[in-house]
Design a protein around this motif. Structure first.
Motif, PDB file in Angstrom:
ATOM      1  N   VAL A 110       0.842  -1.200   0.000  1.00 21.46           N
ATOM      2  CA  VAL A 110       0.000   0.000   0.000  1.00 21.46           C
ATOM      3  C   VAL A 110       0.874   1.245   0.000  1.00 21.46           C
ATOM      4  CG1 VAL A 110      -1.713   1.327   1.291  1.00 21.46           C
ATOM      5  CG2 VAL A 110      -1.911  -1.172   1.146  1.00 21.46           C
ATOM      6  N   SER A 111       0.648   2.107  -0.984  1.00 15.44           N
ATOM      7  CA  SER A 111       1.473   3.303  -1.143  1.00 15.44           C
ATOM      8  C   SER A 111       0.829   4.547  -0.556  1.00 15.44           C
ATOM      9  CB  SER A 111       1.755   3.539  -2.620  1.00 15.44           C
ATOM     10  OG  SER A 111       0.545   3.832  -3.294  1.00 15.44           O
ATOM     11  N   GLY A 112      -0.501   4.552  -0.380  1.00 18.37           N
ATOM     12  CA  GLY A 112      -1.176   5.729   0.130  1.00 18.37           C
ATOM     13  C   GLY A 112      -2.618   5.441   0.460  1.00 18.37           C
ATOM     14  N   LEU A 113      -3.252   6.407   1.120  1.00 14.81           N
ATOM     15  CA  LEU A 113      -4.616   6.257   1.624  1.00 14.81           C
ATOM     16  C   LEU A 113      -5.441   7.480   1.242  1.00 14.81           C
ATOM     17  CD1 LEU A 113      -3.500   5.360   5.261  1.00 14.81           C
ATOM     18  CD2 LEU A 113      -4.123   3.691   3.503  1.00 14.81           C
ATOM     19  N   VAL A 114      -6.642   7.233   0.740  1.00 13.00           N
ATOM     20  CA  VAL A 114      -7.578   8.321   0.444  1.00 13.00           C
ATOM     21  C   VAL A 114      -8.836   8.100   1.269  1.00 13.00           C
ATOM     22  CG1 VAL A 114      -8.900   9.551  -1.308  1.00 13.00           C
ATOM     23  CG2 VAL A 114      -6.689   8.538  -1.912  1.00 13.00           C
ATOM     24  N   TYR A 115      -9.192   9.080   2.081  1.00 13.11           N
ATOM     25  CA  TYR A 115     -10.367   9.008   2.942  1.00 13.11           C
ATOM     26  C   TYR A 115     -11.471   9.882   2.352  1.00 13.11           C
ATOM     27  CZ  TYR A 115      -7.228   7.044   6.498  1.00 13.11           C
ATOM     28  OH  TYR A 115      -6.340   6.248   7.187  1.00 13.11           O
ATOM     29  N   VAL A 116     -12.662   9.306   2.176  1.00 17.51           N
ATOM     30  CA  VAL A 116     -13.802  10.036   1.633  1.00 17.51           C
ATOM     31  C   VAL A 116     -14.880  10.093   2.711  1.00 17.51           C
ATOM     32  CG1 VAL A 116     -15.529  10.165  -0.198  1.00 17.51           C
ATOM     33  CG2 VAL A 116     -13.241   9.246  -0.697  1.00 17.51           C
ATOM     34  N   ALA A 117     -15.029  11.273   3.345  1.00 18.40           N
ATOM     35  CA  ALA A 117     -15.977  11.424   4.453  1.00 18.40           C
ATOM     36  C   ALA A 117     -15.868  10.220   5.387  1.00 18.40           C
ATOM     37  CB  ALA A 117     -17.405  11.574   3.925  1.00 18.40           C
ATOM     38  N   ALA A 118     -14.639   9.969   5.835  1.00 16.63           N
ATOM     39  CA  ALA A 118     -14.327   8.696   6.488  1.00 16.63           C
ATOM     40  C   ALA A 118     -13.699   8.891   7.857  1.00 16.63           C
ATOM     41  CB  ALA A 118     -13.380   7.889   5.602  1.00 16.63           C
ATOM     42  N   PHE A 119     -13.818   7.847   8.669  1.00 19.96           N
ATOM     43  CA  PHE A 119     -13.127   7.798   9.945  1.00 19.96           C
ATOM     44  C   PHE A 119     -11.654   7.467   9.720  1.00 19.96           C
ATOM     45  CE2 PHE A 119     -17.516   6.791  11.141  1.00 19.96           C
ATOM     46  CZ  PHE A 119     -17.701   7.672  12.195  1.00 19.96           C
ATOM     47  N   ALA A 120     -10.790   8.159  10.469  1.00 19.88           N
ATOM     48  CA  ALA A 120      -9.349   7.908  10.393  1.00 19.88           C
ATOM     49  C   ALA A 120      -8.818   7.778  11.819  1.00 19.88           C
ATOM     50  CB  ALA A 120      -8.641   9.038   9.654  1.00 19.88           C
ATOM     51  N   PRO A 121      -9.054   6.632  12.448  1.00 21.45           N
ATOM     52  CA  PRO A 121      -8.639   6.489  13.850  1.00 21.45           C
ATOM     53  C   PRO A 121      -7.129   6.410  14.016  1.00 21.45           C
ATOM     54  CG  PRO A 121      -9.663   4.471  13.039  1.00 21.45           C
ATOM     55  CD  PRO A 121      -9.734   5.459  11.932  1.00 21.45           C
ATOM     56  N   ASN A 122      -6.701   6.670  15.232  1.00 26.36           N
ATOM     57  CA  ASN A 122      -5.297   6.542  15.588  1.00 26.36           C
ATOM     58  C   ASN A 122      -5.027   5.117  16.056  1.00 26.36           C
ATOM     59  OD1 ASN A 122      -2.632   7.220  16.140  1.00 26.36           O
ATOM     60  ND2 ASN A 122      -3.152   9.035  17.329  1.00 26.36           N
ATOM     61  N   ASP A 123      -3.791   4.825  16.453  1.00 25.08           N
ATOM     62  CA  ASP A 123      -3.466   3.531  17.023  1.00 25.08           C
ATOM     63  C   ASP A 123      -4.427   3.213  18.167  1.00 25.08           C
ATOM     64  OD1 ASP A 123      -1.321   3.754  15.307  1.00 25.08           O
ATOM     65  OD2 ASP A 123       0.178   4.037  16.893  1.00 25.08           O
ATOM     66  N   ASN A 124      -4.888   1.980  18.210  1.00 24.72           N
ATOM     67  CA  ASN A 124      -5.803   1.506  19.264  1.00 24.72           C
ATOM     68  C   ASN A 124      -7.131   2.258  19.280  1.00 24.72           C
ATOM     69  OD1 ASN A 124      -3.756  -0.304  20.338  1.00 24.72           O
ATOM     70  ND2 ASN A 124      -2.772   1.538  21.153  1.00 24.72           N
ATOM     71  N   GLY A 125      -7.493   2.862  18.154  1.00 22.23           N
ATOM     72  CA  GLY A 125      -8.728   3.627  18.078  1.00 22.23           C
ATOM     73  C   GLY A 125      -9.842   2.861  17.395  1.00 22.23           C
ATOM     74  N   SER A 126     -11.083   3.281  17.660  1.00 23.89           N
ATOM     75  CA  SER A 126     -12.273   2.690  17.054  1.00 23.89           C
ATOM     76  C   SER A 126     -13.277   3.795  16.780  1.00 23.89           C
ATOM     77  CB  SER A 126     -12.902   1.654  17.988  1.00 23.89           C
ATOM     78  OG  SER A 126     -13.436   2.291  19.143  1.00 23.89           O
ATOM     79  N   ILE A 127     -14.350   3.462  16.054  1.00 28.92           N
ATOM     80  CA  ILE A 127     -15.403   4.443  15.803  1.00 28.92           C
ATOM     81  C   ILE A 127     -16.042   4.876  17.116  1.00 28.92           C
ATOM     82  CG2 ILE A 127     -17.699   4.786  14.806  1.00 28.92           C
ATOM     83  CD1 ILE A 127     -16.837   3.148  12.426  1.00 28.92           C
ATOM     84  N   ASN A 128     -16.364   3.924  17.977  1.00 32.36           N
ATOM     85  CA  ASN A 128     -17.011   4.297  19.238  1.00 32.36           C
ATOM     86  C   ASN A 128     -16.102   5.154  20.100  1.00 32.36           C
ATOM     87  OD1 ASN A 128     -19.611   3.374  18.993  1.00 32.36           O
ATOM     88  ND2 ASN A 128     -19.230   1.397  19.962  1.00 32.36           N
TER      89      ASN A 128
END
Length: 259
Positions: A110-128
């Motif tokens: 994987v060379s890169g990430l594109v987020y579209v109106a998306a969650f971008a959690p940190n380490d040990n993170g979740s949506i909740n």
């Protein structure tokens, strides 16, 4: 069952302590392969307007179908797709799909990430975890669980909160084809957030009623993403496919030296 969502932006800051510029892994030249990852209450068809635009630019595009049963299952689906590609891959995630690419994006291909109106959690993170505190955005009130713990959005929620800028026919299609989503994906925890090592791009949906736009802006800044803002509902790739595709094309074409 409670579903608190992002709106206490001050609390969000605690989940992104001392953010520093990511150390980007290098990949040779532009990226040819793009994997599109849909969000909750959706399927691969949510990328139907973006796919032909990307293919017209010569990109090899795959839209995965997530089972939406757990973060682990969904990440495994994306990793299988990555393994089938013959070179570097750009991951694109919408909504909950952002959590999936954040976890799956540590794959060396994987060379890169594109987020579209998306969650971008940190380490040990979740949506909740990201969503604790504050008043939930309007669409969350339209989630309905079944006896097995899967959630769906009501037709009203699709029409007024999920996709308010689409046509009536498109809203009806989304209602009929939405992917029931297990509530436990909201607690699915990222181990290592890929955006620490991979370059990121972000589409903020200014009229989002599923994730607060201010939260999207905060996450985009926290992950040092190149960001555009569109006057869009939550499903920016359906209501504004051209600029979404253009950002994906830009991310794919960015030379390794600039990553």
């Amino acid at each position: 069952m409670k579903f608190p969502f992002l709106s206490a932006i001050a609390a969000l800051a605690l989940l992104f302590p001392a953010a520093t510029t990511p150390t980007h892994a290098q990949s040779p030249g532009p990226v040819h392969n793009v994997i599109l990852v849909h969000g909750a209450w959706a399927n691969g068809a949510s990328w139907s307007k973006v796919i032909p635009l990307l293919e017209a630019k010569g990109l090899n595009v795959v839209a995965v179908e997530l089972p939406l049963t757990s973060l682990e299952d969904d990440v495994a689906t994306v990793k299988r797709a990555i393994a089938l590609e013959d070179g570097p891959v750009l991951l694109v995630g919408h909504s909950y799909g952002g959590v999936v690419i954040t976890e799956a994006g540590t794959d060396p291909k994987v060379s890169g990430l594109v987020y579209v109106a998306a969650f971008a959690p940190n380490d040990n993170g979740s949506i909740n975890q990201l969503s604790q505190g504050g008043t939930p955005p309007p669409g969350i009130a339209e989630l309905r669980p079944d006896a097995q713990g899967f959630l769906k959005i009501t037709p009203k929620g699709i029409s007024e909160d999920f996709a308010q800028d689409l046509t009536p026919a498109e809203k009806a299609d989304l209602t009929a084809t939405q992917g029931p989503t297990n509530a436990k994906v909201l607690n699915g925890t990222v181990t290592t957030a890929a955006w620490h090592q991979k370059p990121s791009w972000y589409v903020v949906a200014a009229n989002d009623r599923m994730i607060p736009p201010d939260a999207e802006r905060f996450m985009a800044k926290a992950i040092h993403a190149e960001t555009i803002t569109l006057p869009s509902s939550h499903v920016a790739m359906l209501s504004h496919p051209a600029p979404v595709a253009a950002l994906i094309e830009k991310a794919a074409a960015t030379p390794a030296a600039a990553r």
